[in-house]
Design a protein around this motif. Sequence first.
Motif, mmCIF file in Angstrom:
data_model
loop_
_atom_site.group_PDB
_atom_site.id
_atom_site.type_symbol
_atom_site.label_atom_id
_atom_site.label_comp_id
_atom_site.label_asym_id
_atom_site.label_seq_id
_atom_site.Cartn_x
_atom_site.Cartn_y
_atom_site.Cartn_z
ATOM 1 N N GLN A 134 14.344 -39.944 7.562
ATOM 2 C CA GLN A 134 13.481 -39.818 6.393
ATOM 3 C C GLN A 134 13.940 -38.591 5.615
ATOM 4 O O GLN A 134 14.653 -37.735 6.144
ATOM 5 C CB GLN A 134 12.013 -39.654 6.803
ATOM 6 C CG GLN A 134 11.729 -38.371 7.574
ATOM 7 C CD GLN A 134 10.265 -38.204 7.939
ATOM 8 O OE1 GLN A 134 9.501 -39.169 7.906
ATOM 9 N NE2 GLN A 134 9.876 -36.994 8.284
ATOM 10 N N HIS A 135 13.557 -38.521 4.383
ATOM 11 C CA HIS A 135 13.864 -37.330 3.607
ATOM 12 C C HIS A 135 12.802 -37.169 2.527
ATOM 13 O O HIS A 135 12.098 -38.119 2.165
ATOM 14 C CB HIS A 135 15.275 -37.403 3.001
ATOM 15 C CG HIS A 135 15.366 -38.305 1.806
ATOM 16 N ND1 HIS A 135 15.438 -39.672 1.915
ATOM 17 C CD2 HIS A 135 15.393 -38.021 0.475
ATOM 18 C CE1 HIS A 135 15.509 -40.197 0.704
ATOM 19 N NE2 HIS A 135 15.492 -39.233 -0.187
ATOM 20 N N THR A 162 11.304 -43.178 3.798
ATOM 21 C CA THR A 162 11.800 -43.505 5.141
ATOM 22 C C THR A 162 12.938 -44.501 5.059
ATOM 23 O O THR A 162 13.129 -45.181 4.047
ATOM 24 C CB THR A 162 10.662 -44.078 5.998
ATOM 25 O OG1 THR A 162 10.146 -45.249 5.363
ATOM 26 C CG2 THR A 162 9.542 -43.061 6.171
ATOM 27 N N LYS A 163 13.697 -44.615 6.157
ATOM 28 C CA LYS A 163 14.861 -45.485 6.209
ATOM 29 C C LYS A 163 14.531 -46.718 7.062
ATOM 30 O O LYS A 163 13.944 -46.606 8.136
ATOM 31 C CB LYS A 163 16.053 -44.742 6.821
ATOM 32 C CG LYS A 163 17.354 -45.510 6.828
ATOM 33 C CD LYS A 163 18.417 -44.785 7.639
ATOM 34 C CE LYS A 163 18.749 -43.433 7.041
ATOM 35 N NZ LYS A 163 19.863 -42.781 7.797
ATOM 36 N N ALA A 175 5.186 -41.821 0.459
ATOM 37 C CA ALA A 175 3.870 -41.208 0.372
ATOM 38 C C ALA A 175 4.048 -39.725 0.119
ATOM 39 O O ALA A 175 5.043 -39.118 0.541
ATOM 40 C CB ALA A 175 3.084 -41.441 1.661
ATOM 41 N N VAL A 176 3.081 -39.130 -0.581
ATOM 42 C CA VAL A 176 3.102 -37.699 -0.839
ATOM 43 C C VAL A 176 2.338 -36.998 0.286
ATOM 44 O O VAL A 176 1.186 -37.334 0.573
ATOM 45 C CB VAL A 176 2.470 -37.365 -2.204
ATOM 46 C CG1 VAL A 176 2.439 -35.848 -2.417
ATOM 47 C CG2 VAL A 176 3.252 -38.028 -3.331
ATOM 48 N N ARG A 177 2.987 -36.046 0.938
ATOM 49 C CA ARG A 177 2.370 -35.274 2.008
ATOM 50 C C ARG A 177 2.556 -33.790 1.711
ATOM 51 O O ARG A 177 3.404 -33.397 0.893
ATOM 52 C CB ARG A 177 2.985 -35.672 3.357
ATOM 53 C CG ARG A 177 2.591 -37.085 3.783
ATOM 54 C CD ARG A 177 3.593 -37.709 4.731
ATOM 55 N NE ARG A 177 3.673 -37.001 6.005
ATOM 56 C CZ ARG A 177 4.514 -37.381 6.984
ATOM 57 N NH1 ARG A 177 5.328 -38.431 6.817
ATOM 58 N NH2 ARG A 177 4.554 -36.704 8.121
ATOM 59 N N ALA A 205 -3.945 -31.002 4.412
ATOM 60 C CA ALA A 205 -4.521 -31.957 3.467
ATOM 61 C C ALA A 205 -4.122 -31.602 2.039
ATOM 62 O O ALA A 205 -3.725 -30.467 1.743
ATOM 63 C CB ALA A 205 -6.038 -31.976 3.603
ATOM 64 N N ALA A 206 -4.243 -32.584 1.164
ATOM 65 C CA ALA A 206 -3.932 -32.362 -0.243
ATOM 66 C C ALA A 206 -4.912 -31.364 -0.850
ATOM 67 O O ALA A 206 -6.068 -31.288 -0.436
ATOM 68 C CB ALA A 206 -3.987 -33.691 -0.997
ATOM 69 N N PRO A 207 -4.471 -30.590 -1.818
ATOM 70 C CA PRO A 207 -5.387 -29.656 -2.487
ATOM 71 C C PRO A 207 -6.537 -30.409 -3.143
ATOM 72 O O PRO A 207 -6.384 -31.549 -3.601
ATOM 73 C CB PRO A 207 -4.500 -28.974 -3.535
ATOM 74 C CG PRO A 207 -3.106 -29.183 -3.057
ATOM 75 C CD PRO A 207 -3.105 -30.488 -2.338
#
Length: 368
Positions: A134-135, A162-163, A175-177, A205-207
């Motif tokens: 993944q990157h 992901t691959k 996805a944004v993490r 967690a996200a802001p």
Amino acid sequence: MKSLWARRPAKEATAPGPEPEDWQIDEAAGDVGGWSTGAQANTATMMRWAVWGLIILGPLLGFVAYLSVPAQGGPAQRKATPAAPATTGAHGAAGYAQLFVAEFLSAGESDQEQLAAYYPGATSLRLEGDSSRQHGEQLAVVRLRQTDPGVWSVTVAARILTKRADGTRDAGASAVRYFQVPVATAPLAGGASGYTALAMPSEVAAPGRIPAPELVYGPMRPALPTDPRTQAVTEFLVAYLTGTGELDRYLAPGTDLAPVAPAPYTGVAVDTLAIEGEKGSEPVGPVPTDGTTLRLLVALRGTGHDEVRVPLSYALTLKARAGRWEIASLDGAPHPAAASAGGAIASPTPDTGTTSRTPAAPSEGDTP
């Protein structure tokens, strides 16, 4: 120099054999008070040269004496202040954390050395999985706060791709993490700054989101072609975004703006306006007296070179002059109502131009 003593002339011989000689003071006319005139002249010359010697040597001797005085005995000498080392802090820590998170997301088995370049303790970690399974893309710092002197907590957002088993990227699984990284900073020799991570990233967690503040503008209303405000902003935005026409003719005196280059759009359509202070039912009026300013929030669609229309919005400040509206500034952001409450309207914050406002200080512990 004439001798002060003169030998007496020998007497006539009165008896055979030489007469013993004696000495007497010469009192001839050339003697004055026991000193000869020649002696006086020589003495005066010597004294005159001595005086000139003192006059010449005086400043030199004084300068030598000044140099020989110990530093602690004279006035305090001002020492040059050494240049302060470059400030270590937010921007460097933010970039360092981004690089570390990017390396962390793509790390796999046997990649400890790559992580140890940012966090030395990574050499003892146990890593699993394939490298680059993944990157992260679109990495961005979303929070930055100082927790201790020289220590910054940096939250980095990353869209993770992901691959698949066949090696292709699974775009649908992105996805944004968010990852929080503690970064220590300190000055190095030569004014540079050094950085190191104090631990591995921690996923957080996200802001949180906040409610949008109330703005100074009224509700959005249709941009009527007959409205002088619509005409002013449309002409300006066409020149600004499409490169058509001369931009300066739509600017108020003292405002300096340059068109976007290369021009990203081929056409502009202003759809709605939100006008400062309106309630939503005011009729369109004539242009007021010269010098009157008005702030607008403009919603428009720009047509790209691919014929796709893109929604855009601009916060502008207009100024009346000679029966027409001109663009006084391209504001950096829409203006909250709280900034204008309790008195005169605050000056606009332009993107470029001649007017300015001191920016508000960031909230405690955070750096924008």
